[in-house]
Design an enzyme around this catalytic site. Structure first.
Site, short mmCIF file in Angstrom:
data_model
loop_
_atom_site.label_atom_id
_atom_site.label_comp_id
_atom_site.label_asym_id
_atom_site.label_seq_id
_atom_site.Cartn_x
_atom_site.Cartn_y
_atom_site.Cartn_z
N GLY A 188 -16.76 -20.11 -27.47
CA GLY A 188 -16.50 -18.75 -27.03
C GLY A 188 -15.16 -18.26 -27.51
O GLY A 188 -14.33 -19.03 -27.99
N GLY A 190 -11.98 -15.32 -26.49
CA GLY A 190 -11.45 -14.36 -25.54
C GLY A 190 -10.15 -13.78 -26.01
O GLY A 190 -9.75 -13.95 -27.17
N VAL A 223 -12.55 -21.19 -27.70
CA VAL A 223 -12.95 -22.46 -27.09
C VAL A 223 -14.10 -23.05 -27.89
O VAL A 223 -15.09 -22.36 -28.17
CB VAL A 223 -13.37 -22.28 -25.62
CG1 VAL A 223 -13.79 -23.62 -25.03
CG2 VAL A 223 -12.24 -21.67 -24.81
N LYS A 252 -9.71 -25.68 -26.17
CA LYS A 252 -9.24 -24.30 -26.24
C LYS A 252 -8.03 -24.23 -27.16
O LYS A 252 -7.08 -25.01 -27.02
CB LYS A 252 -8.84 -23.79 -24.85
CG LYS A 252 -8.31 -22.36 -24.85
CD LYS A 252 -7.93 -21.91 -23.44
CE LYS A 252 -7.39 -20.49 -23.43
NZ LYS A 252 -7.04 -20.03 -22.07
N ASP A 282 -7.24 -13.32 -13.21
CA ASP A 282 -8.39 -12.93 -14.02
C ASP A 282 -9.67 -13.60 -13.51
O ASP A 282 -10.46 -14.12 -14.29
CB ASP A 282 -8.16 -13.28 -15.49
CG ASP A 282 -9.06 -12.50 -16.43
OD1 ASP A 282 -9.56 -11.44 -16.02
OD2 ASP A 282 -9.27 -12.95 -17.58
#
Length: 210
Positions: free
Chosen positions: A1, A3, A8, A23, A121
């Site tokens: 993923g 962000g 990651v 990450k 978050d």
């Protein structure tokens, strides 16, 4: 993923062959004379937390040539809670699952707050399901501490406008100064989505990702 704060990837331990999540975040500094305060803050936080409802960090590697930091974390195979709710065919998460999600999430956040850490978050995309088997009860872990901040004392308040818009507490938006209570607001939004009819609404997915 991928962000705001990095990427990651899945990896494997060369000795045990166990899967891990890796990450990578950019680092604006040379790791010596010039440090990146934001990256160092995240490193300090992930190294200090140890709780069953929070994603665990095993090791941290610094790459001066690529100006990146690599965080080796536990792999949580069930994916985002967002995907579990949004793709649930319109049916709501079961009451027992909602209770377990609440218990796991609150337990982890209470622990963070005991260390004066504000996550900032909390959202469905940062809550990971521990199992990919949808026939099993849902248990979760909270991830992504890229926007987290550690308060230096009870009287300190944060000012930065950070987080995901749909989950922001009013005091963040109005820039009044805020503390750990903003996490409680975000948790309330998460719970509302998990147990409400919104999960069956055709516009749910687009609404949450705006």
């Amino acid at each position: 993923g991928e962000g705001i704060n990095g990427e990651v990837h899945i990896g494997w331990d060369r000795i045990t062959n166990e899967p891990v999540a890796i990450k990578s975040i950019p680092y604006e500094g040379d790791f010596k004379a010039t440090l990146d305060p934001e990256a160092e803050a995240e490193i300090e936080i992930v190294k200090s937390i140890h709780h069953p409802s929070l994603v665990k960090t095993y090791d941290i590697f610094r790459d001066g040539d690529k100006k990146k930091v690599y965080m080796v974390m536990e792999y949580v195979p069930g994916g985002e809670l967002f995907a579990r709710v949004a793709n649930d065919g319109g049916s709501l998460v079961k009451e027992g699952d909602a209770i377990r999600i609440a218990r796991d999430l609150l337990s982890g956040v209470i622990y963070l707050h005991s260390l004066n850490i504000v996550h900032r978050d909390i959202k469905l995309e940062n809550i990971l399901c521990t199992s990919e088997d949808r026939t099993k009860p849902i248990h979760i872990k909270l991830a992504d501490f890229g926007l987290s901040s550690k308060l230096t004392g009870k009287e300190q308040s944060l000012q930065s406008l950070v987080g995901t818009s749909f989950y922001l507490a009013p005091e963040i938006i109005t820039k009044q100064g805020y503390g750990s209570s903003v996490d409680a607001w975000a948790i309330g939004v998460v719970f509302y989505i998990v147990v409400s009819i919104w999960s069956s609404h055709p516009g749910f997915k687009s609404l949450i990702t705006e």
